[in-house]
Design a protein around this motif. Structure first.
Motif, PDB file in Angstrom:
ATOM      1  N   TYR A  65      18.213 -24.548 -55.603  1.00 61.45           N
ATOM      2  CA  TYR A  65      19.174 -24.768 -56.676  1.00 61.45           C
ATOM      3  C   TYR A  65      19.007 -26.172 -57.218  1.00 61.45           C
ATOM      4  O   TYR A  65      18.490 -27.052 -56.551  1.00 61.45           O
ATOM      5  CB  TYR A  65      20.624 -24.531 -56.215  1.00 61.45           C
ATOM      6  CG  TYR A  65      21.231 -25.657 -55.411  1.00 61.45           C
ATOM      7  CD1 TYR A  65      21.893 -26.724 -56.040  1.00 61.45           C
ATOM      8  CD2 TYR A  65      21.181 -25.655 -54.019  1.00 61.45           C
ATOM      9  CE1 TYR A  65      22.456 -27.751 -55.300  1.00 61.45           C
ATOM     10  CE2 TYR A  65      21.748 -26.669 -53.276  1.00 61.45           C
ATOM     11  CZ  TYR A  65      22.394 -27.723 -53.923  1.00 61.45           C
ATOM     12  OH  TYR A  65      22.945 -28.737 -53.195  1.00 61.45           O
ATOM     13  N   SER A  66      19.474 -26.344 -58.455  1.00 59.47           N
ATOM     14  CA  SER A  66      19.446 -27.647 -59.103  1.00 59.47           C
ATOM     15  C   SER A  66      20.796 -27.872 -59.759  1.00 59.47           C
ATOM     16  O   SER A  66      21.314 -26.992 -60.443  1.00 59.47           O
ATOM     17  CB  SER A  66      18.334 -27.702 -60.143  1.00 59.47           C
ATOM     18  OG  SER A  66      18.318 -28.975 -60.751  1.00 59.47           O
ATOM     19  N   LEU A  67      21.343 -29.063 -59.549  1.00 56.16           N
ATOM     20  CA  LEU A  67      22.651 -29.417 -60.080  1.00 56.16           C
ATOM     21  C   LEU A  67      22.507 -30.561 -61.075  1.00 56.16           C
ATOM     22  O   LEU A  67      21.970 -31.615 -60.732  1.00 56.16           O
ATOM     23  CB  LEU A  67      23.566 -29.848 -58.926  1.00 56.16           C
ATOM     24  CG  LEU A  67      24.983 -30.268 -59.285  1.00 56.16           C
ATOM     25  CD1 LEU A  67      25.775 -29.097 -59.852  1.00 56.16           C
ATOM     26  CD2 LEU A  67      25.681 -30.831 -58.046  1.00 56.16           C
ATOM     27  N   ILE A  68      22.951 -30.335 -62.289  1.00 53.94           N
ATOM     28  CA  ILE A  68      23.064 -31.429 -63.255  1.00 53.94           C
ATOM     29  C   ILE A  68      24.404 -32.085 -62.935  1.00 53.94           C
ATOM     30  O   ILE A  68      25.426 -31.400 -62.842  1.00 53.94           O
ATOM     31  CB  ILE A  68      23.026 -30.901 -64.701  1.00 53.94           C
ATOM     32  CG1 ILE A  68      21.658 -30.292 -64.996  1.00 53.94           C
ATOM     33  CG2 ILE A  68      23.363 -32.007 -65.689  1.00 53.94           C
ATOM     34  CD1 ILE A  68      21.561 -29.595 -66.325  1.00 53.94           C
ATOM     35  N   THR A  69      24.411 -33.402 -62.740  1.00 48.60           N
ATOM     36  CA  THR A  69      25.648 -34.047 -62.288  1.00 48.60           C
ATOM     37  C   THR A  69      26.522 -34.589 -63.411  1.00 48.60           C
ATOM     38  O   THR A  69      27.706 -34.835 -63.189  1.00 48.60           O
ATOM     39  CB  THR A  69      25.337 -35.166 -61.279  1.00 48.60           C
ATOM     40  OG1 THR A  69      24.410 -36.087 -61.859  1.00 48.60           O
ATOM     41  CG2 THR A  69      24.765 -34.588 -59.998  1.00 48.60           C
ATOM     42  N   HIS A  70      25.962 -34.805 -64.604  1.00 48.36           N
ATOM     43  CA  HIS A  70      26.762 -35.372 -65.703  1.00 48.36           C
ATOM     44  C   HIS A  70      26.520 -34.613 -66.986  1.00 48.36           C
ATOM     45  O   HIS A  70      25.480 -34.827 -67.616  1.00 48.36           O
ATOM     46  CB  HIS A  70      26.433 -36.848 -65.899  1.00 48.36           C
ATOM     47  CG  HIS A  70      26.714 -37.667 -64.686  1.00 48.36           C
ATOM     48  ND1 HIS A  70      27.975 -37.989 -64.273  1.00 48.36           N
ATOM     49  CD2 HIS A  70      25.893 -38.197 -63.767  1.00 48.36           C
ATOM     50  CE1 HIS A  70      27.913 -38.700 -63.163  1.00 48.36           C
ATOM     51  NE2 HIS A  70      26.651 -38.832 -62.832  1.00 48.36           N
ATOM     52  N   PRO A  71      27.391 -33.753 -67.433  1.00 48.70           N
ATOM     53  CA  PRO A  71      28.534 -33.216 -66.717  1.00 48.70           C
ATOM     54  C   PRO A  71      28.054 -32.195 -65.685  1.00 48.70           C
ATOM     55  O   PRO A  71      26.983 -31.599 -65.848  1.00 48.70           O
ATOM     56  CB  PRO A  71      29.369 -32.553 -67.806  1.00 48.70           C
ATOM     57  CG  PRO A  71      28.376 -32.163 -68.860  1.00 48.70           C
ATOM     58  CD  PRO A  71      27.284 -33.203 -68.789  1.00 48.70           C
ATOM     59  N   PRO A  72      28.840 -31.989 -64.634  1.00 51.26           N
ATOM     60  CA  PRO A  72      28.388 -31.124 -63.536  1.00 51.26           C
ATOM     61  C   PRO A  72      28.162 -29.667 -63.962  1.00 51.26           C
ATOM     62  O   PRO A  72      29.049 -29.024 -64.510  1.00 51.26           O
ATOM     63  CB  PRO A  72      29.527 -31.207 -62.509  1.00 51.26           C
ATOM     64  CG  PRO A  72      30.258 -32.459 -62.863  1.00 51.26           C
ATOM     65  CD  PRO A  72      30.126 -32.613 -64.344  1.00 51.26           C
ATOM     66  N   GLU A  73      26.929 -29.203 -63.727  1.00 51.95           N
ATOM     67  CA  GLU A  73      26.578 -27.816 -64.040  1.00 51.95           C
ATOM     68  C   GLU A  73      25.478 -27.355 -63.096  1.00 51.95           C
ATOM     69  O   GLU A  73      24.493 -28.057 -62.886  1.00 51.95           O
ATOM     70  CB  GLU A  73      26.096 -27.688 -65.484  1.00 51.95           C
ATOM     71  CG  GLU A  73      25.717 -26.276 -65.855  1.00 51.95           C
ATOM     72  CD  GLU A  73      25.346 -26.101 -67.322  1.00 51.95           C
ATOM     73  OE1 GLU A  73      24.950 -24.980 -67.683  1.00 51.95           O
ATOM     74  OE2 GLU A  73      25.437 -27.069 -68.102  1.00 51.95           O
TER      75      GLU A  73
END
Length: 193
Positions: A65-73
């Protein structure tokens, strides 16, 4: 199944993650266009926290998995075809929620692959809307969900009683478990090397 280890993905894993994603049975047929020419690049892995699940006895990636932190998605979540129904997706989501909680993230947006919506709701996400189709690449509506971190902490610490079907589906023994593979959307503008 052997114990699963979740570890950060490194730039050297980019090709392996791209291959796993491109091979996903969940994105064949009508959904294939969204992944056409999409690549997980070393640059992408440097910019976005990405984690791999692997068996302790192997270095083969079972999912990521990959999480974009800004904004969190939640940007990417894929489980290898041969690892479907083994609880890998659930382990990855639980890991993501723990990471988010440790970083003080309050909620995480998910734009889901339509067949995966049920998986995300079982994991504690709440449907908040629908993203319209964007032809020619995305010709279908996509459910938009959100994980509220406080809600998911309660859910994972004190899980609600499950029906027999829910328990079987979560354990991977439900006949439909292989068809509820987690696989969210790639970004609207694919990364290129």
């Amino acid at each position: 199944m052997t114990t699963v280890r979740i570890a950060p993905a490194e730039p050297k894993h980019a090709e392996e993650l791209t291959a796993l994603m491109q091979d996903s049975a969940a994105y064949r047929g009508q959904y294939a266009t969204i992944l056409h020419e999409y690549q997980v690049t070393a640059g992408y892995l440097n910019r976005h926290p990405t984690f791999r699940a692997e068996a302790n006895t192997s270095t083969t990636t079972l999912g990521f998995y990959s999480l974009i932190t800004h904004p969190p998605e939640l940007d990417l979540l894929f489980v290898a075809n041969e690892a479907q129904g083994l609880g890998i997706g659930a382990k990855l989501i639980e890991h993501m929620l723990t990471q988010a909680r440790e970083q003080g993230i309050q909620s995480i947006k998910v734009v889901s692959h339509p067949p995966s919506e049920g998986f995300y709701t079982r994991m504690g996400a709440r449907k908040v809307g629908v993203i319209p189709a964007r032809p020619p690449k995305v010709t279908w509506e996509r459910p938009q969900l959100v994980f509220t971190i406080a809600d998911t902490q309660t859910l994972t610490e004190n899980p609600a009683p499950q029906t027999r079907t829910q328990a079987a589906s979560r354990s991977g023994t439900h006949p439909d478990a292989r068809h509820q593979a987690p696989a969210p959307h790639p970004p609207a503008t694919p990364e290129t090397p």
